[in-house]
Design a protein around this motif. Structure first.
Motif, PDB file in Angstrom:
ATOM      1  N   TRP A 170      13.151  34.267  29.740  1.00 32.34           N
ATOM      2  CA  TRP A 170      14.233  33.827  28.849  1.00 32.34           C
ATOM      3  C   TRP A 170      15.323  34.886  28.744  1.00 32.34           C
ATOM      4  O   TRP A 170      16.512  34.564  28.782  1.00 32.34           O
ATOM      5  CB  TRP A 170      13.688  33.468  27.465  1.00 32.34           C
ATOM      6  N   ASN A 171      14.942  36.132  28.616  1.00 32.44           N
ATOM      7  CA  ASN A 171      15.936  37.194  28.464  1.00 32.44           C
ATOM      8  C   ASN A 171      16.743  37.421  29.741  1.00 32.44           C
ATOM      9  O   ASN A 171      17.836  37.970  29.689  1.00 32.44           O
ATOM     10  CB  ASN A 171      15.287  38.486  27.975  1.00 32.44           C
ATOM     11  N   SER A 172      16.230  36.954  30.875  1.00 35.89           N
ATOM     12  CA  SER A 172      16.965  37.057  32.140  1.00 35.89           C
ATOM     13  C   SER A 172      18.080  36.012  32.232  1.00 35.89           C
ATOM     14  O   SER A 172      18.981  36.146  33.045  1.00 35.89           O
ATOM     15  CB  SER A 172      16.013  36.869  33.333  1.00 35.89           C
ATOM     16  N   HIS A 173      17.971  34.959  31.429  1.00 36.74           N
ATOM     17  CA  HIS A 173      18.916  33.830  31.425  1.00 36.74           C
ATOM     18  C   HIS A 173      18.892  33.074  32.762  1.00 36.74           C
ATOM     19  O   HIS A 173      19.811  32.311  33.048  1.00 36.74           O
ATOM     20  CB  HIS A 173      20.343  34.275  31.108  1.00 36.74           C
ATOM     21  N   ASP A 174      17.862  33.275  33.551  1.00 35.95           N
ATOM     22  CA  ASP A 174      17.704  32.597  34.845  1.00 35.95           C
ATOM     23  C   ASP A 174      16.962  31.282  34.595  1.00 35.95           C
ATOM     24  O   ASP A 174      15.743  31.273  34.433  1.00 35.95           O
ATOM     25  CB  ASP A 174      16.932  33.510  35.799  1.00 35.95           C
ATOM     26  N   LEU A 175      17.716  30.196  34.561  1.00 36.60           N
ATOM     27  CA  LEU A 175      17.158  28.902  34.173  1.00 36.60           C
ATOM     28  C   LEU A 175      15.991  28.482  35.061  1.00 36.60           C
ATOM     29  O   LEU A 175      14.978  27.986  34.567  1.00 36.60           O
ATOM     30  CB  LEU A 175      18.253  27.829  34.167  1.00 36.60           C
ATOM     31  N   PHE A 182      24.731  30.238  23.937  1.00 36.90           N
ATOM     32  CA  PHE A 182      24.260  31.525  23.415  1.00 36.90           C
ATOM     33  C   PHE A 182      24.137  32.532  24.563  1.00 36.90           C
ATOM     34  O   PHE A 182      23.041  32.892  24.980  1.00 36.90           O
ATOM     35  CB  PHE A 182      22.904  31.358  22.710  1.00 36.90           C
ATOM     36  N   PRO A 183      25.284  33.020  25.067  1.00 33.40           N
ATOM     37  CA  PRO A 183      25.250  33.930  26.216  1.00 33.40           C
ATOM     38  C   PRO A 183      24.560  35.265  25.919  1.00 33.40           C
ATOM     39  O   PRO A 183      24.131  35.952  26.838  1.00 33.40           O
ATOM     40  CB  PRO A 183      26.719  34.131  26.569  1.00 33.40           C
ATOM     41  N   ASP A 184      24.429  35.599  24.636  1.00 32.24           N
ATOM     42  CA  ASP A 184      23.746  36.840  24.274  1.00 32.24           C
ATOM     43  C   ASP A 184      22.305  36.593  23.841  1.00 32.24           C
ATOM     44  O   ASP A 184      21.679  37.458  23.221  1.00 32.24           O
ATOM     45  CB  ASP A 184      24.520  37.561  23.164  1.00 32.24           C
ATOM     46  N   LEU A 185      21.751  35.417  24.169  1.00 29.87           N
ATOM     47  CA  LEU A 185      20.378  35.080  23.802  1.00 29.87           C
ATOM     48  C   LEU A 185      19.431  36.205  24.204  1.00 29.87           C
ATOM     49  O   LEU A 185      19.453  36.683  25.332  1.00 29.87           O
ATOM     50  CB  LEU A 185      19.956  33.776  24.495  1.00 29.87           C
ATOM     51  N   HIS A 186      18.626  36.621  23.241  1.00 28.50           N
ATOM     52  CA  HIS A 186      17.616  37.638  23.500  1.00 28.50           C
ATOM     53  C   HIS A 186      16.446  37.370  22.571  1.00 28.50           C
ATOM     54  O   HIS A 186      16.623  37.299  21.353  1.00 28.50           O
ATOM     55  CB  HIS A 186      18.174  39.044  23.247  1.00 28.50           C
ATOM     56  N   PHE A 187      15.270  37.182  23.150  1.00 29.77           N
ATOM     57  CA  PHE A 187      14.056  36.972  22.373  1.00 29.77           C
ATOM     58  C   PHE A 187      13.283  38.284  22.314  1.00 29.77           C
ATOM     59  O   PHE A 187      13.289  39.065  23.269  1.00 29.77           O
ATOM     60  CB  PHE A 187      13.160  35.915  23.021  1.00 29.77           C
TER      61      PHE A 187
END
Length: 114
Positions: A14-19, A65-70
């Motif tokens: 998720w933190n990679s934002h690689d769908l 949410f381009p800054d999404l970070h879990f």
């Protein structure tokens, strides 16, 4: 794979934002139930079924949410399932309960937020 390794891998995806990396954890017949779906659909539904519907929903979420970070707080194991407690978007805490099919892919997921 033990639940802690899975949790760390899932958070990294998720933190990679690689769908496609995110979706690699999920079965084709995935069923996702979360109150966030109702926010995105104007209250029309709470559950998405099938990888394509989930892909489109998460693509929009990642764009929004381009800054999404879990941040993982804790993971626990159940019967063919895990529950992840983590810090989510918008300063919310989340618990996701994920159930695995025979191939080790998530085929059902329920999310809860504070």
């Amino acid at each position: 794979m033990n639940h802690q390794n899975f949790a760390e891998e899932w958070i990294r995806a998720w933190n990679s934002h690689d769908l496609e990396n995110i979706l690699s954890h999920y079965a084709e017949d995935i069923e996702v139930t979360t109150p966030m779906i109702a926010l995105a659909t104007g209250g029309k539904e709470n559950t998405l079924r099938g990888k394509e519907a989930v892909r489109e929903y998460w693509r929009k979420a990642l764009d929004k949410f381009p800054d999404l970070h879990f941040e993982l707080i804790r993971s626990t194991a159940g019967v063919n399932s895990v529950a992840l407690f983590y810090k989510s978007i918008m300063d919310k805490h989340a618990v996701e309960v994920m159930f695995f099919d025979g191939g080790g892919k998530i085929n059902k997921m329920y999310a809860h937020y504070d």
